[in-house]
Write a protein that holds these residues in place. Sequence first.
Motif, PDB file in Angstrom:
ATOM      1  N   VAL A  15      35.564  29.038  60.177  1.00  0.00           N
ATOM      2  CA  VAL A  15      34.894  30.328  60.199  1.00  0.00           C
ATOM      3  C   VAL A  15      35.555  31.273  59.411  1.00  0.00           C
ATOM      4  N   VAL A  16      36.815  31.526  59.647  1.00  0.00           N
ATOM      5  CA  VAL A  16      37.643  32.589  58.917  1.00  0.00           C
ATOM      6  C   VAL A  16      37.712  32.526  57.535  1.00  0.00           C
ATOM      7  N   GLY A  17      37.603  31.257  56.932  1.00  0.00           N
ATOM      8  CA  GLY A  17      37.549  30.851  55.733  1.00  0.00           C
ATOM      9  C   GLY A  17      36.255  31.291  55.095  1.00  0.00           C
ATOM     10  N   ILE A  18      35.084  30.806  55.584  1.00  0.00           N
ATOM     11  CA  ILE A  18      33.939  31.199  55.327  1.00  0.00           C
ATOM     12  C   ILE A  18      33.745  32.659  55.057  1.00  0.00           C
ATOM     13  N   LEU A  19      34.011  33.371  56.262  1.00  0.00           N
ATOM     14  CA  LEU A  19      33.971  34.703  56.233  1.00  0.00           C
ATOM     15  C   LEU A  19      34.825  35.344  55.008  1.00  0.00           C
ATOM     16  N   PHE A  20      36.073  34.958  54.647  1.00  0.00           N
ATOM     17  CA  PHE A  20      36.768  35.528  53.658  1.00  0.00           C
ATOM     18  C   PHE A  20      36.088  34.990  52.442  1.00  0.00           C
ATOM     19  N   ALA A 151      40.701  50.557  38.224  1.00  0.00           N
ATOM     20  CA  ALA A 151      39.842  50.378  39.469  1.00  0.00           C
ATOM     21  C   ALA A 151      39.197  48.844  39.590  1.00  0.00           C
ATOM     22  N   LEU A 152      38.492  48.260  38.497  1.00  0.00           N
ATOM     23  CA  LEU A 152      37.984  47.056  38.468  1.00  0.00           C
ATOM     24  C   LEU A 152      38.742  46.237  38.496  1.00  0.00           C
ATOM     25  N   THR A 153      40.044  46.479  38.064  1.00  0.00           N
ATOM     26  CA  THR A 153      41.118  45.441  38.412  1.00  0.00           C
ATOM     27  C   THR A 153      41.574  45.256  39.578  1.00  0.00           C
ATOM     28  N   ILE A 154      41.680  46.421  40.362  1.00  0.00           N
ATOM     29  CA  ILE A 154      42.046  46.404  41.640  1.00  0.00           C
ATOM     30  C   ILE A 154      40.963  45.539  42.500  1.00  0.00           C
ATOM     31  N   VAL A 155      39.714  45.833  42.340  1.00  0.00           N
ATOM     32  CA  VAL A 155      38.709  45.149  42.976  1.00  0.00           C
ATOM     33  C   VAL A 155      38.728  43.768  42.790  1.00  0.00           C
ATOM     34  N   TRP A 156      38.798  43.414  41.534  1.00  0.00           N
ATOM     35  CA  TRP A 156      39.031  41.838  41.055  1.00  0.00           C
ATOM     36  C   TRP A 156      39.931  41.204  41.696  1.00  0.00           C
ATOM     37  N   LEU A 157      41.338  41.729  41.775  1.00  0.00           N
ATOM     38  CA  LEU A 157      42.432  40.995  42.593  1.00  0.00           C
ATOM     39  C   LEU A 157      42.046  40.849  44.040  1.00  0.00           C
ATOM     40  N   VAL A 158      41.557  42.004  44.616  1.00  0.00           N
ATOM     41  CA  VAL A 158      41.129  41.866  45.949  1.00  0.00           C
ATOM     42  C   VAL A 158      40.173  40.896  46.394  1.00  0.00           C
ATOM     43  N   SER A 159      39.350  40.594  45.439  1.00  0.00           N
ATOM     44  CA  SER A 159      37.946  39.796  45.487  1.00  0.00           C
ATOM     45  C   SER A 159      38.804  38.471  45.469  1.00  0.00           C
ATOM     46  N   VAL A 160      39.300  38.224  44.330  1.00  0.00           N
ATOM     47  CA  VAL A 160      39.990  36.818  44.098  1.00  0.00           C
ATOM     48  C   VAL A 160      40.879  36.442  45.136  1.00  0.00           C
ATOM     49  N   MET A 161      41.664  37.451  45.770  1.00  0.00           N
ATOM     50  CA  MET A 161      42.634  37.194  46.754  1.00  0.00           C
ATOM     51  C   MET A 161      41.812  36.932  48.187  1.00  0.00           C
ATOM     52  N   LEU A 162      40.748  37.529  48.458  1.00  0.00           N
ATOM     53  CA  LEU A 162      39.932  37.010  49.607  1.00  0.00           C
ATOM     54  C   LEU A 162      39.072  35.720  49.414  1.00  0.00           C
ATOM     55  N   ILE A 163      38.922  35.346  48.074  1.00  0.00           N
ATOM     56  CA  ILE A 163      38.321  34.002  48.045  1.00  0.00           C
ATOM     57  C   ILE A 163      39.091  32.919  47.993  1.00  0.00           C
ATOM     58  N   VAL A 164      40.482  33.017  47.724  1.00  0.00           N
ATOM     59  CA  VAL A 164      41.605  32.298  47.661  1.00  0.00           C
ATOM     60  C   VAL A 164      41.924  31.811  49.079  1.00  0.00           C
ATOM     61  N   PHE A 165      42.145  33.012  49.964  1.00  0.00           N
ATOM     62  CA  PHE A 165      42.473  32.872  51.168  1.00  0.00           C
ATOM     63  C   PHE A 165      41.541  32.241  51.919  1.00  0.00           C
ATOM     64  N   GLY A 166      40.138  32.632  51.409  1.00  0.00           N
ATOM     65  CA  GLY A 166      38.988  31.819  52.395  1.00  0.00           C
ATOM     66  C   GLY A 166      39.184  30.249  51.755  1.00  0.00           C
ATOM     67  N   ILE A 167      39.359  29.662  50.870  1.00  0.00           N
ATOM     68  CA  ILE A 167      39.417  28.563  50.505  1.00  0.00           C
ATOM     69  C   ILE A 167      40.571  27.840  51.370  1.00  0.00           C
ATOM     70  N   MET A 168      41.790  28.397  51.342  1.00  0.00           N
ATOM     71  CA  MET A 168      42.899  28.014  51.824  1.00  0.00           C
ATOM     72  C   MET A 168      42.454  27.703  53.314  1.00  0.00           C
ATOM     73  N   HIS A 169      41.835  28.476  54.082  1.00  0.00           N
ATOM     74  CA  HIS A 169      41.435  28.407  55.544  1.00  0.00           C
ATOM     75  C   HIS A 169      40.412  27.271  55.571  1.00  0.00           C
ATOM     76  N   ILE A 170      39.714  27.130  54.652  1.00  0.00           N
ATOM     77  CA  ILE A 170      38.623  25.953  55.130  1.00  0.00           C
ATOM     78  C   ILE A 170      39.271  24.813  54.664  1.00  0.00           C
ATOM     79  N   VAL A 171      40.047  24.614  53.652  1.00  0.00           N
ATOM     80  CA  VAL A 171      40.914  23.295  53.459  1.00  0.00           C
ATOM     81  C   VAL A 171      41.906  23.176  54.759  1.00  0.00           C
ATOM     82  N   GLN A 172      42.565  24.164  55.159  1.00  0.00           N
ATOM     83  CA  GLN A 172      43.179  24.164  56.407  1.00  0.00           C
ATOM     84  C   GLN A 172      42.284  23.530  57.739  1.00  0.00           C
TER      85      GLN A 172
END
Length: 174
Positions: A15-20, A151-172
């Motif tokens: 659930v946490v992974g999907i939310l991320f 500003a867009l770079t910051i948003v992209w970094l945060v977005s990618v980080m959220l997706i990567v953390f989400g995938i890590m939680h889903i795999v976990q």
Amino acid sequence: MQFEQRKGFDWFSLVVGILFVIAGIASFSHPDKTLHFLAIVVGVAFIFRGIYELWFRRFINAALNESSGWVIFAAILDIILGVIVLVFPGFGALYLAILFAIWFIIDSFMQIKAAKFFRLFHRGYATWLIVLGVISIILGIILLFSPMLSALTIVWLVSVMLIVFGIMHIVQAF
């Protein structure tokens, strides 16, 4: 002693992974709202930091028997900046973009400075650090003079980080 651990399916991680992942996709889809949210988070963080510095000042006086006027000044400045960012989130977004670019430049200079230590161990690695450091400085200067790109770079970094953390939680979860 050996412990045998039975691995089962972890619904919470799923659930946490999907939310991320959803949050990452949403932040990619709405970069303006993401930047606005990040500015609010930074504003609140500055206010809490200022309050903490005012509280911490007592310990500096007691432990070091030193004047803590500089801590009071920094604390008040942090609180004022936090309030300004909360009241004017557009300023907060611009502030974040400029701060990110400056941080990028300073970090690049530190990388070049660190290369001299790595030269003792591996000359090729040190050379790559210097080359990448110079490229990073150039990119940092571009970001500094283009706050929208920063500003867009910051948003992209945060977005990618959220997706990567989400995938890590889903795999976990499995």
